[in-house]
Design a protein around this motif. Structure first.
Motif, PDB file in Angstrom:
ATOM      1  N   GLY A   6     -34.993  63.768  56.961  1.00 16.95           N
ATOM      2  CA  GLY A   6     -35.428  64.279  58.253  1.00 16.95           C
ATOM      3  C   GLY A   6     -36.365  63.365  59.001  1.00 16.95           C
ATOM      4  O   GLY A   6     -36.330  63.312  60.236  1.00 16.95           O
ATOM      5  N   ILE A   7     -37.197  62.618  58.308  1.00 15.29           N
ATOM      6  CA  ILE A   7     -38.152  61.735  58.991  1.00 15.29           C
ATOM      7  C   ILE A   7     -37.401  60.642  59.759  1.00 15.29           C
ATOM      8  O   ILE A   7     -37.770  60.299  60.874  1.00 15.29           O
ATOM      9  N   ASN A   8     -36.313  60.133  59.189  1.00 13.82           N
ATOM     10  CA  ASN A   8     -35.510  59.139  59.908  1.00 13.82           C
ATOM     11  C   ASN A   8     -34.675  59.772  61.010  1.00 13.82           C
ATOM     12  O   ASN A   8     -34.474  59.175  62.063  1.00 13.82           O
ATOM     13  N   GLN A   9     -34.184  60.985  60.776  1.00 13.58           N
ATOM     14  CA  GLN A   9     -33.442  61.679  61.832  1.00 13.58           C
ATOM     15  C   GLN A   9     -34.350  61.955  63.029  1.00 13.58           C
ATOM     16  O   GLN A   9     -33.925  61.809  64.176  1.00 13.58           O
ATOM     17  N   LEU A  10     -35.593  62.353  62.761  1.00 14.65           N
ATOM     18  CA  LEU A  10     -36.543  62.584  63.847  1.00 14.65           C
ATOM     19  C   LEU A  10     -36.840  61.284  64.587  1.00 14.65           C
ATOM     20  O   LEU A  10     -36.867  61.256  65.822  1.00 14.65           O
ATOM     21  N   ALA A  11     -37.027  60.200  63.861  1.00 16.43           N
ATOM     22  CA  ALA A  11     -37.266  58.904  64.506  1.00 16.43           C
ATOM     23  C   ALA A  11     -36.072  58.515  65.377  1.00 16.43           C
ATOM     24  O   ALA A  11     -36.248  58.051  66.514  1.00 16.43           O
ATOM     25  N   ASP A  12     -34.850  58.720  64.868  1.00 16.11           N
ATOM     26  CA  ASP A  12     -33.648  58.446  65.671  1.00 16.11           C
ATOM     27  C   ASP A  12     -33.627  59.295  66.930  1.00 16.11           C
ATOM     28  O   ASP A  12     -33.308  58.811  68.020  1.00 16.11           O
ATOM     29  N   MET A  13     -33.970  60.579  66.786  1.00 23.81           N
ATOM     30  CA  MET A  13     -33.985  61.479  67.939  1.00 23.81           C
ATOM     31  C   MET A  13     -34.989  60.987  68.990  1.00 23.81           C
ATOM     32  O   MET A  13     -34.705  61.000  70.178  1.00 23.81           O
ATOM     33  N   LEU A  14     -36.156  60.524  68.540  1.00 28.53           N
ATOM     34  CA  LEU A  14     -37.180  60.073  69.477  1.00 28.53           C
ATOM     35  C   LEU A  14     -36.741  58.819  70.232  1.00 28.53           C
ATOM     36  O   LEU A  14     -37.195  58.572  71.348  1.00 28.53           O
ATOM     37  N   THR A  15     -35.829  58.030  69.656  1.00 29.27           N
ATOM     38  CA  THR A  15     -35.333  56.853  70.379  1.00 29.27           C
ATOM     39  C   THR A  15     -34.406  57.242  71.531  1.00 29.27           C
ATOM     40  O   THR A  15     -34.165  56.434  72.410  1.00 29.27           O
ATOM     41  N   LYS A  16     -33.915  58.478  71.515  1.00 29.10           N
ATOM     42  CA  LYS A  16     -32.931  58.912  72.505  1.00 29.10           C
ATOM     43  C   LYS A  16     -33.486  59.842  73.586  1.00 29.10           C
ATOM     44  O   LYS A  16     -32.733  60.300  74.438  1.00 29.10           O
ATOM     45  N   LEU A  17     -34.777  60.134  73.537  1.00 26.81           N
ATOM     46  CA  LEU A  17     -35.363  61.032  74.542  1.00 26.81           C
ATOM     47  C   LEU A  17     -35.310  60.396  75.941  1.00 26.81           C
ATOM     48  O   LEU A  17     -35.339  59.169  76.065  1.00 26.81           O
ATOM     49  N   PRO A  18     -35.275  61.231  76.971  1.00 23.41           N
ATOM     50  CA  PRO A  18     -35.227  60.713  78.352  1.00 23.41           C
ATOM     51  C   PRO A  18     -36.618  60.315  78.866  1.00 23.41           C
ATOM     52  O   PRO A  18     -37.256  61.059  79.601  1.00 23.41           O
ATOM     53  N   TYR A  19     -37.090  59.158  78.478  1.00 21.68           N
ATOM     54  CA  TYR A  19     -38.453  58.747  78.805  1.00 21.68           C
ATOM     55  C   TYR A  19     -38.650  58.394  80.282  1.00 21.68           C
ATOM     56  O   TYR A  19     -39.768  58.436  80.772  1.00 21.68           O
ATOM     57  N   ALA A  20     -37.613  58.009  80.964  1.00 16.53           N
ATOM     58  CA  ALA A  20     -37.763  57.551  82.364  1.00 16.53           C
ATOM     59  C   ALA A  20     -38.093  58.681  83.307  1.00 16.53           C
ATOM     60  O   ALA A  20     -37.844  59.818  83.094  1.00 16.53           O
TER      61      ALA A  20
END
Length: 149
Positions: free
Chosen positions: A135-149
């Motif tokens: 889960g810690i890596n899945q969460l990190a992957d998810m955070l790379t895909k958030l709409p930051y702009a």
């Protein structure tokens, strides 16, 4: 109770580290994302634990966990553009301290690493250890895909 440490792989986010930090350091930004699909995915992947009633303000998130009641996570420390430290409270069977660490690569790219310290009984560890490692890596992957702009 024993302390376990889980560390994600270092991931890359295609966004400026200051923008990523400003987004992640305000839990209000996560509320829409969580309520618009993430809860359903979490509840589907771990059907034994149902999370509902997610709400947040800038410093904390509150939610209900089936069979356990209300839980809360709270940002307890911010080091601008570098680190966000989060702690748990409420009725969680696991006490957590969680760090989000950011590092600039260049003007449009950042590195992120997650570290989770979980205080839990041996019985709970046997049930969730593998899920937390994944889960810690899945969460990190998810955070790379958030709409930051």
């Amino acid at each position: 109770m024993g302390l376990q440490k889980y560390v994600s792989d270092i991931k890359t986010i295609e966004q400026n580290h200051e923008i990523v930090y400003n987004y992640l350091s305000n839990f209000e930004n996560l509320s829409t994302y969580v309520n618009d699909g993430l809860l359903a995915k979490m509840n589907e992947s771990v059907p034994q634990i149902k999370v509902t009633d997610f709400e947040s303000d800038s410093d904390s998130c509150r939610f209900n966990i089936s069979g356990m009641g209300q839980a809360e996570i709270r940002i307890i420390d911010r080091e601008p553009h570098k680190t966000i430290k989060i702690n748990s409270s409420g009725n969680l069977p696991v006490g957590i301290t969680f760090w989000i660490q950011l590092l600039p690569v260049d003007a449009y790219q950042s590195k992120i690493k997650l570290t989770l310290h979980a205080e839990m009984s041996m019985m709970i560890k046997m049930m969730v250890n593998k899920k937390l490692e994944e889960g810690i890596n899945q969460l990190a992957d998810m955070l790379t895909k958030l709409p930051y702009a």
